[in-house]
Write a protein that holds these residues in place. Sequence first.
Motif, PDB file in Angstrom:
ATOM      1  N   LEU A   1     -42.399 -43.344 -21.491  1.00  0.00           N
ATOM      2  CA  LEU A   1     -41.412 -44.310 -21.010  1.00  0.00           C
ATOM      3  C   LEU A   1     -42.030 -45.700 -20.847  1.00  0.00           C
ATOM      4  N   ILE A   2     -43.281 -45.753 -20.420  1.00  0.00           N
ATOM      5  CA  ILE A   2     -43.966 -47.041 -20.307  1.00  0.00           C
ATOM      6  C   ILE A   2     -44.108 -47.675 -21.680  1.00  0.00           C
ATOM      7  N   CYS A   3     -44.467 -46.864 -22.676  1.00  0.00           N
ATOM      8  CA  CYS A   3     -44.598 -47.389 -24.039  1.00  0.00           C
ATOM      9  C   CYS A   3     -43.260 -47.904 -24.566  1.00  0.00           C
ATOM     10  N   LEU A   4     -42.186 -47.169 -24.288  1.00  0.00           N
ATOM     11  CA  LEU A   4     -40.865 -47.610 -24.729  1.00  0.00           C
ATOM     12  C   LEU A   4     -40.427 -48.876 -23.986  1.00  0.00           C
ATOM     13  N   GLU A   5     -40.775 -48.968 -22.721  1.00  0.00           N
ATOM     14  CA  GLU A   5     -40.426 -50.171 -21.959  1.00  0.00           C
ATOM     15  C   GLU A   5     -41.112 -51.403 -22.533  1.00  0.00           C
ATOM     16  N   MET A   6     -42.369 -51.289 -22.902  1.00  0.00           N
ATOM     17  CA  MET A   6     -43.092 -52.421 -23.489  1.00  0.00           C
ATOM     18  C   MET A   6     -42.522 -52.778 -24.862  1.00  0.00           C
ATOM     19  N   ALA A   7     -42.103 -51.758 -25.626  1.00  0.00           N
ATOM     20  CA  ALA A   7     -41.449 -52.049 -26.910  1.00  0.00           C
ATOM     21  C   ALA A   7     -40.147 -52.805 -26.688  1.00  0.00           C
TER      22      ALA A   7
ATOM     23  N   LEU B   1     -23.873 -43.829 -28.099  1.00  0.00           N
ATOM     24  CA  LEU B   1     -23.868 -45.207 -27.625  1.00  0.00           C
ATOM     25  C   LEU B   1     -22.741 -45.991 -28.285  1.00  0.00           C
ATOM     26  N   ALA B   2     -22.234 -46.982 -27.567  1.00  0.00           N
ATOM     27  CA  ALA B   2     -21.186 -47.862 -28.100  1.00  0.00           C
ATOM     28  C   ALA B   2     -21.836 -48.881 -29.012  1.00  0.00           C
ATOM     29  N   SER B   3     -22.070 -48.469 -30.254  1.00  0.00           N
ATOM     30  CA  SER B   3     -22.763 -49.333 -31.201  1.00  0.00           C
ATOM     31  C   SER B   3     -22.297 -49.024 -32.604  1.00  0.00           C
ATOM     32  N   SER B   4     -22.283 -50.064 -33.432  1.00  0.00           N
ATOM     33  CA  SER B   4     -21.930 -49.887 -34.839  1.00  0.00           C
ATOM     34  C   SER B   4     -23.176 -49.766 -35.715  1.00  0.00           C
ATOM     35  N   MET B   5     -24.354 -49.788 -35.093  1.00  0.00           N
ATOM     36  CA  MET B   5     -25.588 -49.705 -35.877  1.00  0.00           C
ATOM     37  C   MET B   5     -25.828 -48.280 -36.359  1.00  0.00           C
ATOM     38  N   PRO B   6     -26.394 -48.129 -37.508  1.00  0.00           N
ATOM     39  CA  PRO B   6     -26.784 -46.791 -37.969  1.00  0.00           C
ATOM     40  C   PRO B   6     -27.956 -46.274 -37.150  1.00  0.00           C
ATOM     41  N   PRO B   7     -28.204 -44.995 -37.173  1.00  0.00           N
ATOM     42  CA  PRO B   7     -29.335 -44.460 -36.397  1.00  0.00           C
ATOM     43  C   PRO B   7     -30.654 -45.031 -36.897  1.00  0.00           C
ATOM     44  N   ARG B   8     -31.486 -45.421 -35.946  1.00  0.00           N
ATOM     45  CA  ARG B   8     -32.779 -45.993 -36.278  1.00  0.00           C
ATOM     46  C   ARG B   8     -33.874 -45.206 -35.581  1.00  0.00           C
ATOM     47  N   PRO B   9     -35.066 -45.211 -36.133  1.00  0.00           N
ATOM     48  CA  PRO B   9     -36.144 -44.412 -35.531  1.00  0.00           C
ATOM     49  C   PRO B   9     -36.586 -44.982 -34.190  1.00  0.00           C
ATOM     50  N   ILE B  10     -37.190 -44.128 -33.403  1.00  0.00           N
ATOM     51  CA  ILE B  10     -37.725 -44.541 -32.104  1.00  0.00           C
ATOM     52  C   ILE B  10     -38.953 -45.411 -32.324  1.00  0.00           C
ATOM     53  N   VAL B  11     -39.029 -46.523 -31.598  1.00  0.00           N
ATOM     54  CA  VAL B  11     -40.185 -47.410 -31.687  1.00  0.00           C
ATOM     55  C   VAL B  11     -41.322 -46.792 -30.885  1.00  0.00           C
ATOM     56  N   THR B  12     -42.406 -46.525 -31.542  1.00  0.00           N
ATOM     57  CA  THR B  12     -43.526 -45.858 -30.889  1.00  0.00           C
ATOM     58  C   THR B  12     -44.702 -46.821 -30.763  1.00  0.00           C
ATOM     59  N   LEU B  13     -45.205 -46.970 -29.539  1.00  0.00           N
ATOM     60  CA  LEU B  13     -46.437 -47.708 -29.250  1.00  0.00           C
ATOM     61  C   LEU B  13     -47.442 -46.739 -28.656  1.00  0.00           C
ATOM     62  N   SER B  14     -48.688 -46.948 -28.945  1.00  0.00           N
ATOM     63  CA  SER B  14     -49.713 -46.148 -28.296  1.00  0.00           C
ATOM     64  C   SER B  14     -49.858 -46.594 -26.847  1.00  0.00           C
ATOM     65  N   PHE B  15     -50.392 -45.722 -26.023  1.00  0.00           N
ATOM     66  CA  PHE B  15     -50.552 -46.067 -24.606  1.00  0.00           C
ATOM     67  C   PHE B  15     -51.520 -47.232 -24.448  1.00  0.00           C
ATOM     68  N   ALA B  16     -52.523 -47.324 -25.311  1.00  0.00           N
ATOM     69  CA  ALA B  16     -53.472 -48.445 -25.235  1.00  0.00           C
ATOM     70  C   ALA B  16     -52.770 -49.760 -25.554  1.00  0.00           C
ATOM     71  N   GLU B  17     -51.874 -49.757 -26.572  1.00  0.00           N
ATOM     72  CA  GLU B  17     -51.129 -50.974 -26.897  1.00  0.00           C
ATOM     73  C   GLU B  17     -50.189 -51.347 -25.759  1.00  0.00           C
TER      74      GLU B  17
END
Length: 805
Positions: free
Chosen positions: A82-88, A277-293
């Motif tokens: 969750l911390i990695c996703l928050e920074m992304a 979700l209320a969105s017209s965007m197509p499904p997109r991959p999860i943004v992944t960051l390493s914990f160090a980043e």
Amino acid sequence: MSNPGIIATDITKKFLSACKTLETGEIVKDGYFTLFEAVGALEIGDPKMDSGCLAPGETLEETYDVNRDLEPAEVLGIIDQLICLEMAWHMGYPLSQTILTSVYIEALVEPMPVTLEDADFVRKRTPWDRYNPRDVMKKVLRAYCLGLVRTCSDVLETIRDELYYEEEDFVTNTYRRSLLEHIDRSEIRNEIAAAKLILHQVRERIGIDLAQALTFRLELRSAFLRALELIEDVRGSPESLQIPWCQMHSIWEGMLKLSGLAKEVPEAFSTKLQRKLASSMPPRPIVTLSFAEAAKHFMKLCNDAIDAVKILDYHDSQSLLNFVFHFQAQKPQPCVYIRCLLQNLIFKDMILLDRLSIRQVMDDDLSIVVMPAHEFLDPINDIVEGMYDYRAAISHQMENFRKRSAQSYIDIFRVLCQNRCRVRRMLCHLIQDWEQVQLEAEHVDQVLQHQVDEEPLDYQAHTTLTHGQEPGYHLPLSSWAYLYKLRLMEWIVQLGFELEVYAPDELAGMYWYLSHLAKTRAQHVERIQAFTNHRLNESRSSRKPPPNTPWIRPSQPHHPPEGWPLGITSSVFPPTHAISPTKEPLPAQSTSFCSPTSAAAYHYDTSAEAAYIRSLTYLRSTILDAAITWEFADTVSVIYTLLSRLGLIKPPPRPYGTDKDRYEVRMKPFKSISVPEVPSFETWKAHSTGTSIMPEHSGPSETEEEETSEQLLSFALQAVSQAKKAFTVLEGLSEREAFAAGGGGFSLPSFDPLHATTTTTPTTPTPSTTTHPPPPPQPLPQPEHNQASKHRTKPPKAGGDTNAG
């Protein structure tokens, strides 16, 4: 198709054979097949475009059970993810690809909880479930998720209130998900505190290291909430605002020491949640960051926030501008939240730095740059009611000028808080506004000079840029506007280098143009300096009491920097003597205005002498800055010229344009500017190729003579040597002498800016309770160049009104 009413025919072979008859680029479209139907046909059944398209054996709903038992290491892994996703998310990715891909977050916010008790992973709990306490690990994870969601809500509120660019800087779409903005922060902090207490109780059972690691993450979330709350509620106290950010920085250091304990739970995050979700965007991959980043980005966020809140301590306009300019120019640039936070601290409710009006900051800027201890800025003009009193006319004209230029002045700070590409684009528009401000300021200057019966001055500059005496009027307002316009033009060219706008074969010419602008600025500042010196001498010889000066009050009078008084303020009341730090009476010549609360500790120096010295100190540092810029730009221009001659820089083939066309594009932002005029293409080309235009002695015609590589190299060596000397002097200035300090007022410096040379480095200023008049003005150090390159140091001729330029 099995429907008996439909006869299906395989047209694949016919379709492929028909396609072979089409030429490349040719398209066949039926008139009734609309664009909407075409896009729909592409989306339906395409896994990359159709969010409802399922793979064989795949279910539409997420099957992960949020009520499952979790091990401490798994909770730690989920929190770290969750911390990695928050920074992304802070980096600009949408919530749909970051935080809202968590099954636990989705269960927490959908449907929208009414109370804090409703915000749980499992809704409609049975009476037996409500009676039994939650599992320890679930309580820890729930407390962290509550703090995370509320933090996102506060960050979004700060960003939406300021100037930013949607999807370019940040994506604020919440996809109709509640972020717990209706729940009080104190309730969430209580949940986090309760989870920390439970961890302390079970630390022996789950392991000391795991308990400590989870506690660190809960403390991090609590400190983040507290930091956002203080920004909103407690303004004007930088020390208190910095505390939670410093705590987060220390917590991260502890978290990094306890590494390797987490166990990843990838099934707790799913792209299937994007279908809800209320969105017209197509499904997109999860943004992944390493914990160090993520750790690197989070610690930079904390450091930038600590630096950003220091802006509340800044007391004068030039120090404020220098702080914003250099803070936003750092690499990597602060994230969009920090940039919006800086705007919030400066412009909240249009009260600058939470304590100043726009007029106070503008008058202080005018006092520093062009009008120290000037009667045009005397606050007493505003209370004069006489119809035929010249002071009432001055007040009316100055107020009109403030109304016209206030927005353009404030826009400089707004623009600098954007991303670097937008800064350059917006500055190109802003110089057009400053061109109009200068034109209107010239009219106001003429009216004001008639009101005070000003006499023209034959001034002699103290540098080699200006030769001879040029009579002219002061024209302070138009000089102020012209100086800012020149600074904006320099910034546009410099950002062109930073953003790699120019091609390699254009760099020689653009660096020469930067040198051209810097020399123009230095020449203009010399003119301002001459009038300031003249007014200073008049002030010393006159027995008339000087007008009041509009000083900005300090924000932190109990924490002045070393060598500074508490601050300087103006007053229309009779002066009173302050008490010095040594409790000794002040000398008679050190007249001051001070507040009763601070008079017992520090001395306020608001004399006209202090105002003039402050202005001359600024003008001196500005000339040094301009000298460094033009000398270094000349050096780099020569280097690129030599590289082109040696064939190391070759222009690429450009069949669709000429050099002149590209030059017109580069100079397009400056074409509408009357002063300074844009050099002709021939002049720009001659300087960029090392061809000087030397005037004939026999007549007005001109001949071109190419300088040798040895002459150019000799010029570059001398230029960089002079830049180094000037930089050594500028580097030796103290914070207040370089206008980079906050937290106090301005008093007489320990050295005289009119008498400084390049061979002496100013020492750290010390407090002084006496005022010594500075010696007569002395010339500033100026570069010396060889005769072969005189055309590179000769100041450009300013077009238009010579008095204004």
